[in-house]
Design an enzyme around this catalytic site. Structure first.
Site, PDB file in Angstrom:
ATOM      1  N   HIS A  37     -21.847  27.695   6.175  1.00 36.21           N
ATOM      2  CA  HIS A  37     -21.188  28.502   7.204  1.00 36.21           C
ATOM      3  C   HIS A  37     -21.273  27.807   8.563  1.00 36.21           C
ATOM      4  O   HIS A  37     -20.315  27.806   9.328  1.00 36.21           O
ATOM      5  CB  HIS A  37     -21.860  29.883   7.317  1.00 36.21           C
ATOM      6  CG  HIS A  37     -21.698  30.734   6.097  1.00 36.21           C
ATOM      7  ND1 HIS A  37     -22.724  30.994   5.228  1.00 36.21           N
ATOM      8  CD2 HIS A  37     -20.617  31.379   5.592  1.00 36.21           C
ATOM      9  CE1 HIS A  37     -22.299  31.767   4.250  1.00 36.21           C
ATOM     10  NE2 HIS A  37     -21.017  32.011   4.439  1.00 36.21           N
ATOM     11  N   GLN A  61     -13.299  43.116  -3.156  1.00 37.50           N
ATOM     12  CA  GLN A  61     -13.082  41.819  -3.808  1.00 37.50           C
ATOM     13  C   GLN A  61     -14.043  41.578  -4.964  1.00 37.50           C
ATOM     14  O   GLN A  61     -13.997  40.531  -5.592  1.00 37.50           O
ATOM     15  CB  GLN A  61     -13.124  40.677  -2.792  1.00 37.50           C
ATOM     16  CG  GLN A  61     -14.482  40.346  -2.228  1.00 37.50           C
ATOM     17  CD  GLN A  61     -14.376  39.311  -1.112  1.00 37.50           C
ATOM     18  OE1 GLN A  61     -13.951  39.617   0.010  1.00 37.50           O
ATOM     19  NE2 GLN A  61     -14.738  38.078  -1.387  1.00 37.50           N
ATOM     20  N   GLY A 149     -14.117  27.607   3.878  1.00 33.02           N
ATOM     21  CA  GLY A 149     -14.699  26.485   3.154  1.00 33.02           C
ATOM     22  C   GLY A 149     -13.818  26.062   1.980  1.00 33.02           C
ATOM     23  O   GLY A 149     -13.194  26.893   1.317  1.00 33.02           O
ATOM     24  N   GLU A 150     -13.803  24.757   1.713  1.00 35.03           N
ATOM     25  CA  GLU A 150     -13.035  24.245   0.570  1.00 35.03           C
ATOM     26  C   GLU A 150     -13.705  24.544  -0.762  1.00 35.03           C
ATOM     27  O   GLU A 150     -13.115  24.342  -1.807  1.00 35.03           O
ATOM     28  CB  GLU A 150     -12.820  22.733   0.709  1.00 35.03           C
ATOM     29  CG  GLU A 150     -11.728  22.409   1.691  1.00 35.03           C
ATOM     30  CD  GLU A 150     -11.437  20.916   1.768  1.00 35.03           C
ATOM     31  OE1 GLU A 150     -12.127  20.120   1.103  1.00 35.03           O
ATOM     32  OE2 GLU A 150     -10.508  20.559   2.519  1.00 35.03           O
ATOM     33  N   LYS A 151     -14.970  25.000  -0.724  1.00 39.95           N
ATOM     34  CA  LYS A 151     -15.618  25.363  -1.992  1.00 39.95           C
ATOM     35  C   LYS A 151     -14.784  26.443  -2.699  1.00 39.95           C
ATOM     36  O   LYS A 151     -14.617  26.408  -3.905  1.00 39.95           O
ATOM     37  CB  LYS A 151     -17.037  25.876  -1.771  1.00 39.95           C
ATOM     38  CG  LYS A 151     -17.721  26.225  -3.089  1.00 39.95           C
ATOM     39  CD  LYS A 151     -19.110  26.745  -2.898  1.00 39.95           C
ATOM     40  CE  LYS A 151     -19.150  28.183  -2.518  1.00 39.95           C
ATOM     41  NZ  LYS A 151     -18.747  29.094  -3.618  1.00 39.95           N
ATOM     42  N   LEU A 178     -20.138  21.780   1.977  1.00 43.56           N
ATOM     43  CA  LEU A 178     -21.460  21.209   2.265  1.00 43.56           C
ATOM     44  C   LEU A 178     -22.311  21.317   1.007  1.00 43.56           C
ATOM     45  O   LEU A 178     -22.215  22.316   0.274  1.00 43.56           O
ATOM     46  CB  LEU A 178     -22.112  22.002   3.394  1.00 43.56           C
ATOM     47  CG  LEU A 178     -22.676  21.086   4.467  1.00 43.56           C
ATOM     48  CD1 LEU A 178     -21.537  20.601   5.345  1.00 43.56           C
ATOM     49  CD2 LEU A 178     -23.712  21.799   5.294  1.00 43.56           C
ATOM     50  N   ARG A 186     -23.260  24.341  -1.430  1.00 44.72           N
ATOM     51  CA  ARG A 186     -23.986  25.423  -0.746  1.00 44.72           C
ATOM     52  C   ARG A 186     -23.230  26.727  -0.929  1.00 44.72           C
ATOM     53  O   ARG A 186     -22.013  26.778  -0.790  1.00 44.72           O
ATOM     54  CB  ARG A 186     -24.089  25.140   0.745  1.00 44.72           C
ATOM     55  CG  ARG A 186     -24.840  23.882   1.018  1.00 44.72           C
ATOM     56  CD  ARG A 186     -25.979  24.127   1.971  1.00 44.72           C
ATOM     57  NE  ARG A 186     -26.668  22.877   2.187  1.00 44.72           N
ATOM     58  CZ  ARG A 186     -27.973  22.741   2.261  1.00 44.72           C
ATOM     59  NH1 ARG A 186     -28.759  23.783   2.119  1.00 44.72           N
ATOM     60  NH2 ARG A 186     -28.519  21.566   2.477  1.00 44.72           N
TER      61      ARG A 186
HETATM   62  O1  PAF Z   1     -15.423  33.616   1.375  1.00 49.08           O
HETATM   63  C1  PAF Z   1     -15.927  34.708   1.695  1.00 49.08           C
HETATM   64  O2  PAF Z   1     -17.092  34.789   2.098  1.00 49.08           O
HETATM   65  C2  PAF Z   1     -15.101  35.977   1.586  1.00 49.08           C
HETATM   66  O3  PAF Z   1     -14.265  35.921   0.476  1.00 49.08           O
HETATM   67  C3  PAF Z   1     -14.323  36.324   2.858  1.00 49.08           C
HETATM   68  C4  PAF Z   1     -13.269  35.263   3.178  1.00 49.08           C
HETATM   69  C5  PAF Z   1     -15.274  36.458   4.034  1.00 49.08           C
HETATM   70  C6  PAF Z   1     -13.587  37.649   2.665  1.00 49.08           C
HETATM   71  O4  PAF Z   1     -14.473  38.698   2.404  1.00 49.08           O
END
Ligand code: PAF
Length: 282
Positions: A37, A61, A149-151, A178, A186
């Site tokens: 992050h 999600q 992030g690209e992860k 990372l 990570r």
């Molecule tokens: O990648 C994440 O941490 C989540 O999917 C996000 C983009 C913050 C949406 O809740």
């Protein structure tokens, strides 16, 4: 650093700064912050006057309620970490009501098929949940630039698609993954791995690196066979999927075309912890 714990507090903050013509960079998160992050904030710092992050564990999600329950929640430690970086101007920590005033429902999105591949197949409804929360956060935070992030490569592609289709005035930036010293990407989920599982999980990145060596030399069915065998031989980790996909459409391919770019993707379980990673093939 300002800690904004409601939509009202955020709106007042944004209005103030917009009036002063400040350029806003935004990196949304679900907390349990780690160095991955921090690299998003570093990227944001270079291109914006203000850097804002958010912490919100988004229920819509998660297609698996146990996964949602076990998701690490470390808000106070996160705030301390954010403060210590000196890179963040404000963190938004909305309440559920601030994001979902009409109840926990996600919008149905059409991401031109990107949502039907990989994570979309294995986590039904996941990207509708991601789209809903990210769109709402964009509307509230009004960033000029946003960083992902690209992860989570498929997520990054889907957010770019949403911004394009909904004409949202924000530029999306992908930030390279990372890694721990072992190569393991990570992730907040790594906190849930035992030391043994953490060691085993490095096989994911090692395999993706191997695949890159085989790219355009070995046929895709043969590569798949080799990857399956690597995971079958390794105890403590179970492969959920391995695919090589076109980098733009995310459609799985069985054949390499000269003028297309490809990426390899893995999802695997170390115990109950689901890990994903990917690699551009060059
Ligand atoms: O990648 C994440 O941490 C989540 O999917 C996000 C983009 C913050 C949406 O809740």
């Amino acid at each position: 650093m300002e800690v904004l714990r409601s939509k009202n507090a955020l709106c007042a903050y944004i209005e103030r700064n917009r009036e002063m013509g400040k350029k806003i960079g935004f990196a949304p998160t679900m907390g349990a912050l780690h160095e991955g992050h921090l690299s998003l904030y570093e990227a944001a710092r270079k291109e914006n006057d203000l850097v804002i992050s958010s912490i919100f564990v988004n229920p819509t999600q998660f297609n698996n309620s146990a996964d949602l329950q076990k998701y690490p929640r470390t808000v106070e430690a996160d705030i301390k970490l954010l403060e210590s970086t000196g890179n963040i101007d404000a963190v938004y920590i909305p309440k559920e009501q601030d994001i979902y005033p009409n109840g926990l429902k996600s919008e149905k999105y059409d991401f031109d098929g990107l949502e039907n591949e990989m994570e979309g197949k294995f986590r039904p409804g996941h990207f509708d949940g991601v789209g809903t929360v990210v769109e709402e956060l964009f509307r509230q935070v009004q960033p000029d630039n946003a960083y992902f992030g690209e992860k989570d490569y498929q997520q990054l592609a889907i957010i770019k698609k949403m911004v394009e289709k909904k004409n949202l005035p924000v530029k999306i930036h992908g930030v390279p993954t990372l890694r721990e010293d072992s190569g393991l990407a990570r992730s907040s989920r790594n906190e849930r791995l035992t030391p043994e599982q953490r060691k085993t999980a490095k096989i994911i990145h090692e395999t993706l690196t191997q695949v890159n060596d085989w790219f355009r030399v070995v046929s895709i069915p043969e590569i798949k066979d080799r990857v399956n065998k690597i995971f079958e031989k390794t105890s403590g980790i179970v492969l959920e999927y391995f695919i090589i996909a076109d980098e733009e459409t995310l459609k799985e391919t069985d054949f390499f075309y000269k003028d297309r770019n490809y990426r390899a993707f893995i999802a695997a379980f170390a115990g109950e912890v689901r890990l994903i990673d990917n690699k551009h093939l060059d």
